[in-house]
Design an enzyme around this catalytic site. Structure first.
Site, PDB file in Angstrom:
ATOM      1  N   ARG A   1      -2.898   0.157  13.657  1.00  0.00           N
ATOM      2  CA  ARG A   1      -1.522   0.640  13.678  1.00  0.00           C
ATOM      3  C   ARG A   1      -0.720   0.271  12.438  1.00  0.00           C
ATOM      4  O   ARG A   1      -0.066   1.131  11.838  1.00  0.00           O
ATOM      5  CB  ARG A   1      -0.766   0.068  14.901  1.00  0.00           C
ATOM      6  CG  ARG A   1      -0.948   0.825  16.166  1.00  0.00           C
ATOM      7  CD  ARG A   1      -0.958  -0.137  17.326  1.00  0.00           C
ATOM      8  NE  ARG A   1      -2.126  -0.986  17.203  1.00  0.00           N
ATOM      9  CZ  ARG A   1      -3.332  -0.638  17.650  1.00  0.00           C
ATOM     10  NH1 ARG A   1      -3.491   0.465  18.291  1.00  0.00           N
ATOM     11  NH2 ARG A   1      -4.380  -1.421  17.464  1.00  0.00           N
ATOM     12  N   THR A   2      -0.733  -0.993  12.073  1.00  0.00           N
ATOM     13  CA  THR A   2       0.188  -1.426  11.018  1.00  0.00           C
ATOM     14  C   THR A   2      -0.170  -0.751   9.703  1.00  0.00           C
ATOM     15  O   THR A   2       0.690  -0.171   9.024  1.00  0.00           O
ATOM     16  CB  THR A   2       0.135  -2.963  10.869  1.00  0.00           C
ATOM     17  OG1 THR A   2       0.268  -3.538  12.164  1.00  0.00           O
ATOM     18  CG2 THR A   2       1.245  -3.460   9.968  1.00  0.00           C
TER      19      THR A   2
ATOM     20  N   LYS B   1     -15.036 -12.967  -5.313  1.00  0.00           N
ATOM     21  CA  LYS B   1     -15.401 -13.673  -6.551  1.00  0.00           C
ATOM     22  C   LYS B   1     -14.531 -14.904  -6.738  1.00  0.00           C
ATOM     23  O   LYS B   1     -14.610 -15.572  -7.763  1.00  0.00           O
ATOM     24  CB  LYS B   1     -15.221 -12.741  -7.751  1.00  0.00           C
ATOM     25  CG  LYS B   1     -16.075 -11.493  -7.719  1.00  0.00           C
ATOM     26  CD  LYS B   1     -15.763 -10.648  -8.947  1.00  0.00           C
ATOM     27  CE  LYS B   1     -16.048  -9.188  -8.686  1.00  0.00           C
ATOM     28  NZ  LYS B   1     -15.398  -8.326  -9.670  1.00  0.00           N
TER      29      LYS B   1
ATOM     30  N   ARG C   1      -1.482  -8.186   4.934  1.00  0.00           N
ATOM     31  CA  ARG C   1      -1.902  -8.894   6.150  1.00  0.00           C
ATOM     32  C   ARG C   1      -2.903  -9.963   5.746  1.00  0.00           C
ATOM     33  O   ARG C   1      -3.835  -9.689   4.970  1.00  0.00           O
ATOM     34  CB  ARG C   1      -2.514  -7.951   7.172  1.00  0.00           C
ATOM     35  CG  ARG C   1      -3.088  -8.687   8.371  1.00  0.00           C
ATOM     36  CD  ARG C   1      -3.462  -7.788   9.499  1.00  0.00           C
ATOM     37  NE  ARG C   1      -2.287  -7.285  10.185  1.00  0.00           N
ATOM     38  CZ  ARG C   1      -2.316  -6.585  11.323  1.00  0.00           C
ATOM     39  NH1 ARG C   1      -3.480  -6.312  11.893  1.00  0.00           N
ATOM     40  NH2 ARG C   1      -1.209  -6.170  11.895  1.00  0.00           N
TER      41      ARG C   1
ATOM     42  N   HIS D   1       5.126 -11.332  12.446  1.00  0.00           N
ATOM     43  CA  HIS D   1       4.754  -9.933  12.219  1.00  0.00           C
ATOM     44  C   HIS D   1       6.076  -9.149  12.268  1.00  0.00           C
ATOM     45  O   HIS D   1       6.365  -8.440  13.230  1.00  0.00           O
ATOM     46  CB  HIS D   1       3.784  -9.491  13.317  1.00  0.00           C
ATOM     47  CG  HIS D   1       3.078  -8.193  13.060  1.00  0.00           C
ATOM     48  ND1 HIS D   1       3.453  -7.309  12.062  1.00  0.00           N
ATOM     49  CD2 HIS D   1       2.007  -7.613  13.697  1.00  0.00           C
ATOM     50  CE1 HIS D   1       2.647  -6.247  12.103  1.00  0.00           C
ATOM     51  NE2 HIS D   1       1.762  -6.417  13.066  1.00  0.00           N
TER      52      HIS D   1
HETATM   53  N1   CP Z   1       0.209  -4.111  16.557  1.00  0.00           N
HETATM   54  C1   CP Z   1      -0.612  -4.298  15.500  1.00  0.00           C
HETATM   55  O1   CP Z   1      -0.337  -5.123  14.625  1.00  0.00           O
HETATM   56  O2   CP Z   1      -1.723  -3.529  15.536  1.00  0.00           O
HETATM   57  P1   CP Z   1      -2.866  -3.547  14.428  1.00  0.00           P
HETATM   58  O3   CP Z   1      -3.516  -4.907  14.445  1.00  0.00           O
HETATM   59  O4   CP Z   1      -3.805  -2.451  14.798  1.00  0.00           O
HETATM   60  O5   CP Z   1      -2.218  -3.304  13.091  1.00  0.00           O
END
Ligand code: CP
Length: 465
Positions: free
Chosen positions: A74-75, A103, A125, A153
């Protein structure tokens, strides 16, 4: 679109390496955004949602880079969809094991390269807590935290808040149940901080052993005036059958006066249930083996308190919401994921300087907050200051002076220190010493031990020079 040409955004979120008149605005924590800015983002997201193909001239020539050191559906995809819908382009490093990280390239160097001409905004991320804050220190372009370990998040939180705004028309005063793995779920931590700031009430229904971490509860209390009270969760029926519920309320006298009953506040009405999966990538999973994880089933949804509660989940889900709940009109988790695109369109256009929010930013807790340098005895083994020592510029946040309390400037956990140094005098002291009160906040250095103090070149107070 109510857009303006790209202009430098003045405030820095304490990211001193990139400060100055053209310092980019980053989105590392939900605390980087004021309530007024959030409302403005929701209003713009409404416009994007109403006409998703109508804004393709908003960010022409702009490029976002997705740097994902952990998996995502999703993100990453909603950010990339958002950028494409705004007329920009995307660079994707969805599998960082195919990058020069293998590396031995550091996060700081990777960000300097990607932000130094390849892309206009970086979506990051990373498994280490505080990684996005470190990246922001080195990035000439905005960094967006797409999840850092168990920490935060913030764009998921903006998505979740946006869903409440759409479904409920307000956030203040709502009663929101947070259920499941509250210990390791970064979406829960960011969401709880934001709900507290909006004045919503939180009912924690944790998986036993996976309660909201003490540092999160403490922070909700210290910084946002939120008071934890035991809740009588019988009204939640099957949902809370195996869980001790805790009610977290904004500290308002009229609400505190409700807690005269020994059983605590009774959960009678809920506006939203926010279910989360076990975050087994952050623990061994053994802790869950002897118990059954919470599960939201049709029977649980029959509780009177949930009669008009929307059911939310950041997704992905495993078994914690049964399939039979999908067709319940109260279930909004797939709509919630879809709304990730318009809210991320608003976030990208804003951080790229293509959208003027026109909102007061003064109540964003991280804006203008001094983050002095010092040694950083962060006790959190998952903090980026410990997992990646290269290029880490020590950052500490002084939370209180009496008694002295400080947090890591990356993962925001409380620092463990035995002594306090003064970078001006070169002396170190016990934290409670009178002399410590005279030390300017920017000169405080937090030291794990006398050995660490000596290694850092400090002398004991009162010793000869
Ligand atoms: N909700 C969320 O962060 O989903 P993903 O891990 O798929 O990005």
């Amino acid at each position: 679109m109510n857009s303006t040409p790209a202009t430098p955004v003045p405030p820095s979120n304490g990211d001193e390496a990139a400060s100055g008149p053209a310092a980019p605005r980053h989105l590392v924590s939900i605390d980087d955004v004021s309530l007024g800015e959030m409302h403005a983002l929701f209003e713009h997201a409404d416009k994007f949602a109403a006409d998703p193909k109508g804004f393709a001239d908003s960010c022409p020539g702009f490029i976002s880079a997705s740097l994902f050191y952990e998996p995502s559906t999703r993100t990453r995809l909603s950010f990339e969809s958002a950028m494409l819908r705004l007329g920009g382009g995307v660079l994707t490093a969805a599998e960082m094991t195919s990058s020069s990280v293998v590396k031995g390239e550091s996060l700081a160097d990777t960000i300097r390269v990607v932000g130094g001409g390849y892309a206009d905004v970086v979506v990051l991320r990373h498994p280490s807590e505080g990684a996005a804050r470190l990246a922001a220190q080195f990035s000439p372009v905005p960094v967006i935290n797409a999840g850092d370990g168990s920490h935060e998040h913030p764009t998921q939180t903006l998505c979740d808040l946006y869903n409440l705004h759409v479904e409920r028309g307000r956030i203040e005063g709502l009663d929101v149940v947070l259920a499941g793995d509250l210990r390791y779920s970064r979406t829960v931590h960011s969401f709880a901080y934001a709900l507290a700031r909006f004045g919503a009430n939180i009912v924690c229904v944790p998986q036993p052993g996976f309660e909201l971490p003490e540092y999160v509860v403490q922070r909700l209390y210290d910084e946002f005036g939120v008071n934890p009270v035991r809740a009588d969760a019988r009204g939640l029926g099957k949902l809370a059958a195996n869980s001790d519920a805790v009610y977290l309320t904004p500290q308002k006298p009229h609400q505190l006066s409700l807690f005269t009953d020994a059983r605590g506040w009774e959960v009678e009405h809920v506006d939203a249930v926010y279910m989360t999966r076990p975050q087994t990538e952050r623990h061994s999973g053994k802790e869950l083996s002897e118990t059954t994880y919470l599960r939201l089933e049709k029977r649980a949804m029959a509780a009177e308190s949930l009669r008009d509660a929307v059911v939310m989940h950041p997704l992905p889900r495993r078994d914690e919401i049964s399939d039979e709940v999908d067709s319940d009109p109260r279930s909004i988790y797939f709509k919630q994921a879809a709304r990730g695109v318009p809210i991320r369109m608003a976030i990208l256009a804003w951080l790229l300087g293509r959208l003027e929010l026109g909102a007061d930013m003064s109540d964003a807790p991280n804006i203008g907050y001094p983050v002095p340098a010092g040694t950083n005895p962060c006790p959190n083994p998952s903090c980026i200051s410990r997992t990646e020592r290269r290029h880490v510029i020590p950052r500490t946040k002084v939370l209180a002076r009496d008694p002295l309390k400080a947090a890591c400037g990356y993962c925001t956990r409380d620092l463990a220190f035995e002594y306090v140094g003064c970078s001006s005098s070169g002396m170190y002291h016990a934290p409670g010493a009178k002399a410590v009160k005279q030390i300017h906040g920017n000169h405080l250095v937090f030291l794990e031990s006398a050995v660490a103090a000596a290694e850092s070149g400090f002398r004991p107070a009162g010793s000869a020079t």
